[in-house]
Write a protein that holds these residues in place. Structure first.
Motif, PDB file in Angstrom:
ATOM      1  N   SER A   1      -6.827   1.459   6.796  1.00  0.00           N
ATOM      2  CA  SER A   1      -5.532   1.575   7.078  1.00  0.00           C
ATOM      3  C   SER A   1      -4.848   1.592   5.430  1.00  0.00           C
ATOM      4  O   SER A   1      -4.053   2.454   5.055  1.00  0.00           O
ATOM      5  CB  SER A   1      -4.763   0.735   7.699  1.00  0.00           C
ATOM      6  OG  SER A   1      -5.035   0.512   9.196  1.00  0.00           O
TER       7      SER A   1
ATOM      8  N   PHE B   1      -8.260   4.895  11.584  1.00  0.00           N
ATOM      9  CA  PHE B   1      -7.080   4.237  11.121  1.00  0.00           C
ATOM     10  C   PHE B   1      -7.059   4.683   9.567  1.00  0.00           C
ATOM     11  O   PHE B   1      -5.640   4.653   9.004  1.00  0.00           O
ATOM     12  CB  PHE B   1      -7.693   2.678  10.583  1.00  0.00           C
ATOM     13  CG  PHE B   1      -7.474   1.565  11.801  1.00  0.00           C
ATOM     14  CD1 PHE B   1      -6.165   0.860  11.679  1.00  0.00           C
ATOM     15  CD2 PHE B   1      -8.303   1.360  12.891  1.00  0.00           C
ATOM     16  CE1 PHE B   1      -6.055   0.201  12.705  1.00  0.00           C
ATOM     17  CE2 PHE B   1      -7.809   0.583  13.915  1.00  0.00           C
ATOM     18  CZ  PHE B   1      -6.647  -0.076  13.946  1.00  0.00           C
ATOM     19  N   SER B   2      -7.808   5.672   9.154  1.00  0.00           N
ATOM     20  CA  SER B   2      -7.565   6.411   8.089  1.00  0.00           C
ATOM     21  C   SER B   2      -6.194   7.299   8.566  1.00  0.00           C
ATOM     22  O   SER B   2      -5.272   7.293   7.765  1.00  0.00           O
ATOM     23  CB  SER B   2      -8.627   7.121   7.658  1.00  0.00           C
ATOM     24  OG  SER B   2      -9.353   6.389   7.083  1.00  0.00           O
TER      25      SER B   2
ATOM     26  N   PHE C   1      -4.244   6.941  10.906  1.00  0.00           N
ATOM     27  CA  PHE C   1      -3.234   5.949  11.083  1.00  0.00           C
ATOM     28  C   PHE C   1      -2.529   5.619   9.824  1.00  0.00           C
ATOM     29  O   PHE C   1      -1.189   5.658   9.691  1.00  0.00           O
ATOM     30  CB  PHE C   1      -3.562   4.894  11.659  1.00  0.00           C
ATOM     31  CG  PHE C   1      -2.342   3.817  12.192  1.00  0.00           C
ATOM     32  CD1 PHE C   1      -1.290   4.053  12.776  1.00  0.00           C
ATOM     33  CD2 PHE C   1      -2.597   2.891  11.299  1.00  0.00           C
ATOM     34  CE1 PHE C   1      -0.370   3.057  12.884  1.00  0.00           C
ATOM     35  CE2 PHE C   1      -1.331   1.794  11.260  1.00  0.00           C
ATOM     36  CZ  PHE C   1      -0.384   1.826  12.201  1.00  0.00           C
ATOM     37  N   GLY C   2      -3.220   5.187   8.705  1.00  0.00           N
ATOM     38  CA  GLY C   2      -2.895   4.690   7.689  1.00  0.00           C
ATOM     39  C   GLY C   2      -1.962   5.984   6.950  1.00  0.00           C
ATOM     40  O   GLY C   2      -0.908   5.817   6.243  1.00  0.00           O
TER      41      GLY C   2
ATOM     42  N   ALA D   1     -10.463  -1.792  10.193  1.00  0.00           N
ATOM     43  CA  ALA D   1      -9.248  -1.117  10.305  1.00  0.00           C
ATOM     44  C   ALA D   1      -8.392  -1.323   9.067  1.00  0.00           C
ATOM     45  O   ALA D   1      -7.664  -0.599   8.756  1.00  0.00           O
ATOM     46  CB  ALA D   1      -8.721  -1.766  11.554  1.00  0.00           C
TER      47      ALA D   1
ATOM     48  N   HIS E   1       6.478  -0.875  12.481  1.00  0.00           N
ATOM     49  CA  HIS E   1       5.068  -0.407  12.072  1.00  0.00           C
ATOM     50  C   HIS E   1       4.003  -1.116  12.181  1.00  0.00           C
ATOM     51  O   HIS E   1       2.962  -0.928  12.514  1.00  0.00           O
ATOM     52  CB  HIS E   1       5.376   0.141  10.697  1.00  0.00           C
ATOM     53  CG  HIS E   1       6.328   1.271  10.392  1.00  0.00           C
ATOM     54  ND1 HIS E   1       7.486   1.206   9.721  1.00  0.00           N
ATOM     55  CD2 HIS E   1       6.413   2.679  11.019  1.00  0.00           C
ATOM     56  CE1 HIS E   1       8.099   2.409   9.719  1.00  0.00           C
ATOM     57  NE2 HIS E   1       7.551   3.279  10.514  1.00  0.00           N
TER      58      HIS E   1
ATOM     59  N   PHE F   1       0.938  -1.261  14.517  1.00  0.00           N
ATOM     60  CA  PHE F   1      -0.461  -1.476  13.816  1.00  0.00           C
ATOM     61  C   PHE F   1      -1.128  -2.409  14.632  1.00  0.00           C
ATOM     62  O   PHE F   1      -2.171  -2.110  14.966  1.00  0.00           O
ATOM     63  CB  PHE F   1      -0.288  -2.091  12.532  1.00  0.00           C
ATOM     64  CG  PHE F   1      -1.556  -2.364  11.808  1.00  0.00           C
ATOM     65  CD1 PHE F   1      -1.791  -1.437  10.798  1.00  0.00           C
ATOM     66  CD2 PHE F   1      -2.159  -3.164  11.806  1.00  0.00           C
ATOM     67  CE1 PHE F   1      -3.164  -1.628  10.111  1.00  0.00           C
ATOM     68  CE2 PHE F   1      -3.331  -3.630  11.418  1.00  0.00           C
ATOM     69  CZ  PHE F   1      -4.020  -2.679  10.110  1.00  0.00           C
TER      70      PHE F   1
END
Lengths: 155, 155
Positions: free
Chosen positions: B45, A44-45, A47-48, B41, A4, A8
Motif C-alpha cells: 500500500s 494493495f499496490s 489500492f495504494g 498489504a 480512506h 483500507f
DNA sequence: TGGAAAATCATCCGAAAGGGTGACGACAAG
DNA sequence: CTTGTCGTCACCCTTTCGGATGATTTTCCA
C-alpha cells in the motif's frame, strides 16, 4: 481521510477473510504463500495507487491574474517607509542590530557582503544571524526572512 | 516508467524471498498467513501510494483568469490567489517546474525538504535551483527570491 | 514517429552557511 | 563597583548550497 483508513481496513479484512477461505482450498498445495503474497501485493499496490491519487487530487490551480491600475505600485515601498512591528520585535528580544542584519539577509546579501557593508567582520555577522535565527525559531536564512515578513518585522 | 515496473518486480521478488525465508522460521506456527498478508498489504500500500504520486505528478493545469483589481498596493493581496507574471516568466525562459522550485525556496525550504515534498531527488532540486538562478542572474537563493518578487514571479 | 524541450538523477568539489563555544570591551543600571 | 546587555571577534566542525558536467528518461509537438 478517515474514510480512506476505513476502506483500507475493510479491504484488508476482506482480503484476510479471502485468504482464510482460499487457504482451505489450497491447503494441500505447497508453496502457495507466494501466490497469496503476489495477489496481496498486486491488489494493495493498486489500492495504494488509487489512494495516492485520491488523497492528492489535483486541485486546479486557478491563477487569478491581477491587472493593476497604475496607481501606487504594489511591489516596493508604497510611499511611507516601512515600520517594523516594535511590539513583536521586543517580544522576541530582537535587537536593532539583529533586525538590521535580518533586513540585509532579506535583500539577498551574503554574510561576507553584509560584513563589508556594515564594516564588521564576517564572524560578527554570522553571530547576529545565529542570534536572530534562534529568536525567530528558524534555522535557515530564507525561512527566517519568511518568518520576519509574516511577523511584521520586514516589509 | 519501465523503471517503476522494474522496482515493482524487485520489491515483489524481495518480499517473496523474505517470505520464503521466514516461512521456514514460522512454518510451525499456524495461521501465520494472516501475518504475511498484513505485512504485504501495508508494504505494498505504501509502495502503491508512492508510485501513484510518483507517476501521476502531471503538469498542473494552470487556468489563467484575468481580473481587474483596484491596485491597493497592500502587502498580501487578500483573497486573490497569486499570479506569476507569465510574460516575464516566458521572457526569461523559466519553466513551470523551476518557478515551483523558486516558490518553495521563497517559503524557506531546504533542498532536501523540497525534494521530499516534490517526490524527486535532492540532485534534481539542485539542478532546478541552478537553472532558475542562472535565468534570474543571481547566485544565492535569497537573492533569487528577492529578484523573483521584484519581477512579479513571486507574491 | 522523430526530435526538441524539459525533467530527472548523478558525481565531484569548493564555497557558504550554520551550530557551538569562548572571549573581550563598551555602556548603562543598580 | 558589580552586573547585565549588547556588539564585536575568533575558532572548529558539520551541513547545506552552488557550479560544472554528463547522462537518461519523459513529454510534447511537428
Amino acid at each position: 481521510m478517515k474514510r480512506h483508513v476505513l476502506i483500507f481496513g475493510l479491504v484488508g479484512g476482506l482480503l484476510i477473510a479471502t485468504l482464510q477461505y482460499t487457504q482451505y482450498r489450497f491447503v494441500v498445495i505447497e508453496h502457495s504463500v507466494e501466490l497469496y503474497s503476489a495477489l496481496v501485493a498486486v491488489l494493495f499496490s493498486a489500492f495504494g495507487i488509487w489512494l495516492g491519487l485520491r488523497i492528492t487530487r489535483r486541485r486546479e490551480t486557478i491563477v487569478v491574474r491581477e491587472v493593476l491600475v497604475p496607481a501606487t505600485g504594489g511591489g516596493a515601498a508604497p510611499g511611507a517607509a516601512f515600520v517594523p512591528d516594535v511590539a513583536t520585535q521586543q517580544r522576541l528580544g530582537v535587537t536593532a542590530r539583529e533586525l538590521e542584519i535580518l533586513a540585509l539577509i532579506a535583500s539577498g546579501l551574503s554574510n561576507r557582503e553584509m560584513a563589508a557593508q556594515l564594516f564588521v567582520s564576517e564572524n560578527t555577522v554570522k553571530t547576529h544571524c545565529a542570534r536572530v535565527f534562534g529568536k525567530l525559531g528558524e534555522a535557515r536564512r530564507t525561512q527566517a526572512v519568511q518568518r520576519g515578513k509574516e511577523m511584521g518585522l520586514l516589509p
